[in-house]
Write a protein that holds these residues in place. Sequence first.
Motif, PDB file in Angstrom:
ATOM      1  N   UNK A 127      -3.718  24.891 -37.963  1.00  0.00           N
ATOM      2  CA  UNK A 127      -3.910  25.490 -39.279  1.00  0.00           C
ATOM      3  C   UNK A 127      -5.144  26.368 -39.442  1.00  0.00           C
ATOM      4  N   UNK A 128      -6.142  26.246 -38.569  1.00  0.00           N
ATOM      5  CA  UNK A 128      -7.398  26.982 -38.745  1.00  0.00           C
ATOM      6  C   UNK A 128      -7.369  28.235 -37.877  1.00  0.00           C
ATOM      7  N   UNK A 129      -7.794  29.380 -38.421  1.00  0.00           N
ATOM      8  CA  UNK A 129      -7.861  30.602 -37.611  1.00  0.00           C
ATOM      9  C   UNK A 129      -8.847  30.453 -36.444  1.00  0.00           C
ATOM     10  N   UNK A 130      -8.583  31.179 -35.392  1.00  0.00           N
ATOM     11  CA  UNK A 130      -9.357  31.042 -34.150  1.00  0.00           C
ATOM     12  C   UNK A 130     -10.866  31.234 -34.314  1.00  0.00           C
ATOM     13  N   UNK A 131     -11.344  32.202 -35.085  1.00  0.00           N
ATOM     14  CA  UNK A 131     -12.809  32.350 -35.184  1.00  0.00           C
ATOM     15  C   UNK A 131     -13.518  31.166 -35.853  1.00  0.00           C
ATOM     16  N   UNK A 132     -12.814  30.395 -36.646  1.00  0.00           N
ATOM     17  CA  UNK A 132     -13.442  29.280 -37.363  1.00  0.00           C
ATOM     18  C   UNK A 132     -13.196  27.924 -36.723  1.00  0.00           C
ATOM     19  N   UNK A 133     -12.471  27.885 -35.629  1.00  0.00           N
ATOM     20  CA  UNK A 133     -12.102  26.603 -35.045  1.00  0.00           C
ATOM     21  C   UNK A 133     -13.294  25.823 -34.506  1.00  0.00           C
ATOM     22  N   UNK A 134     -14.276  26.503 -33.948  1.00  0.00           N
ATOM     23  CA  UNK A 134     -15.439  25.797 -33.395  1.00  0.00           C
ATOM     24  C   UNK A 134     -16.194  25.033 -34.486  1.00  0.00           C
TER      25      UNK A 134
END
Length: 94
Positions: free
Chosen positions: A32-39
């Motif tokens: 559910x979370x976009x790739x740039x915010x996953x970390x």
Amino acid sequence: MSVPDLAPRPTVYGIVTVWVLALIAGVAIAVFVPAPLQAVWFALAMAGALILGFAVQLVYGRSTGFIRRVAASALGSLLILGIVTAAIGLAAII
């Protein structure tokens, strides 16, 4: 004076519960979370797993082995979230 536990509850269930919830959180973040915010969200999931591990072991109510049980739940959560993160990284490469 303390009363001895006649039939103590098994401690493994609390640890495994934290691991399962860390796995569910990791998969939810991956989906559910976009790739740039996953970390950032994986770090928050690890913090939540650590707090949950403390809470579960405090509710359990036994002082013997408390640090060992909290460490096991935190380390297991870290490994599970690391495996999910590595799987996401490999899927992004392929």
